[in-house]
Design a protein around this motif. Structure first.
Motif, short mmCIF file in Angstrom:
data_model
loop_
_atom_site.label_atom_id
_atom_site.label_comp_id
_atom_site.label_asym_id
_atom_site.label_seq_id
_atom_site.Cartn_x
_atom_site.Cartn_y
_atom_site.Cartn_z
N GLY A 1 -5.46 58.69 -31.70
CA GLY A 1 -4.38 58.19 -32.54
C GLY A 1 -4.75 58.29 -34.00
N GLY A 2 -4.22 57.39 -34.81
CA GLY A 2 -4.45 57.47 -36.25
C GLY A 2 -3.67 58.61 -36.85
N THR A 3 -4.20 59.17 -37.92
CA THR A 3 -3.49 60.24 -38.61
C THR A 3 -4.42 61.44 -38.79
N PRO A 4 -3.84 62.62 -38.85
CA PRO A 4 -4.65 63.81 -39.10
C PRO A 4 -5.13 63.82 -40.56
N THR A 5 -6.09 64.67 -40.84
CA THR A 5 -6.63 64.78 -42.20
C THR A 5 -6.66 66.25 -42.62
N GLY A 6 -7.00 66.49 -43.85
CA GLY A 6 -7.28 67.83 -44.34
C GLY A 6 -6.09 68.77 -44.30
N ALA A 7 -6.37 70.03 -43.98
CA ALA A 7 -5.34 71.08 -44.03
C ALA A 7 -4.19 70.80 -43.06
N LEU A 8 -4.51 70.24 -41.91
CA LEU A 8 -3.46 69.92 -40.94
C LEU A 8 -2.53 68.85 -41.48
N ALA A 9 -3.10 67.81 -42.08
CA ALA A 9 -2.27 66.74 -42.66
C ALA A 9 -1.37 67.30 -43.75
N ASP A 10 -1.91 68.17 -44.58
CA ASP A 10 -1.12 68.76 -45.66
C ASP A 10 0.02 69.61 -45.11
N LYS A 11 -0.27 70.34 -44.04
CA LYS A 11 0.75 71.22 -43.44
C LYS A 11 1.86 70.40 -42.78
N ILE A 12 1.48 69.29 -42.13
CA ILE A 12 2.48 68.41 -41.52
C ILE A 12 3.41 67.85 -42.59
N THR A 13 2.82 67.41 -43.70
CA THR A 13 3.64 66.87 -44.79
C THR A 13 4.55 67.96 -45.36
N ALA A 14 4.01 69.17 -45.51
CA ALA A 14 4.80 70.26 -46.08
C ALA A 14 5.96 70.65 -45.18
N ASP A 15 5.73 70.68 -43.85
CA ASP A 15 6.74 71.22 -42.94
C ASP A 15 7.69 70.16 -42.38
#
Ligand code: MN3
Length: 199
Positions: free
Chosen positions: A91-105
């Protein structure tokens, strides 16, 4: 070259109380094992036997005469992917490039969560919810029965089994509660990030 049932990547009690030992024993040792055994029996002494299971899934998708091979191959693969999509203390939240991509998309992590929950809750009957990378964009999708995103050229990053056998012993009819625990207590974001990095 038989497809081997992988051992669970954690102890049978490791996901308790969100997914119980009893659920894992039935789900892995009975359901998943049956798909693997059926698949191996169906491809034995055929050209498919020497192929990677992902290639077999893509090769027989949509061929009604090979529905048995497709259903068992895809279910064998989907379950292996599912076991790796969750972990103890996940659980929790992703970090790094994946987190950035989720926010972007998706606009935000919360928007992704809402969409993923909706996909799982609205898959009528048996099936799967997915996070995939499709043409360079992250998308949430859902599939019925054994269907999976490999057949449409998308790259699966995360899956959630919403067949009743995945949650009924622990949640009965409360699929939304299972989905909520999946996202807040179980998701293995390290696995998702590794799939994203390799895509
Ligand atoms: Mn299942």
């Amino acid at each position: 070259m038989a497809y081997e049932l992988p051992a669970l990547p954690y102890d049978y009690t490791a996901l308790d109380p969100y997914i119980s030992k009893s659920t894992l024993e039935f789900h892995h040792d009975k359901h998943h094992a049956a798909y693997v055994n059926n698949y191996n029996g169906l491809v034995k002494d055929t050209p498919f036997d020497s192929q990677a299971i992902e290639d077999v899934i893509k090769a027989v998708a949509g061929d009604a005469s090979k529905a048995g091979i497709f259903n068992n191959a895809a279910q064998a693969w989907n379950h292996t992917f599912y076991w790796n999509s969750i972990k103890p203390n996940g659980g929790g939240t992703p970090t790094g490039a994946l987190a950035d991509k989720i926010t972007a998309d998706f606009g935000s992590f919360e928007a992704f969560v809402d969409e993923f929950k909706k996909a799982g809750a609205t898959q009528f009957g048996s099936g799967w919810a997915w996070l995939v990378l499709d043409g360079g964009t992250l998308k949430v999708t859902k599939t019925g029965n054994a269907e999976n995103p490999l057949t449409t050229g998308a790259t699966p990053l995360l899956t959630m089994d919403v067949w009743e056998h995945a949650y009924y012993l622990d949640y009965q009819n409360r699929r939304p509660d299972y989905i909520n625990d999946f996202l807040t207590k179980l998701v293995n974001w390290d696995f998702v990030a590794a799939n994203f990095a390799a895509a």
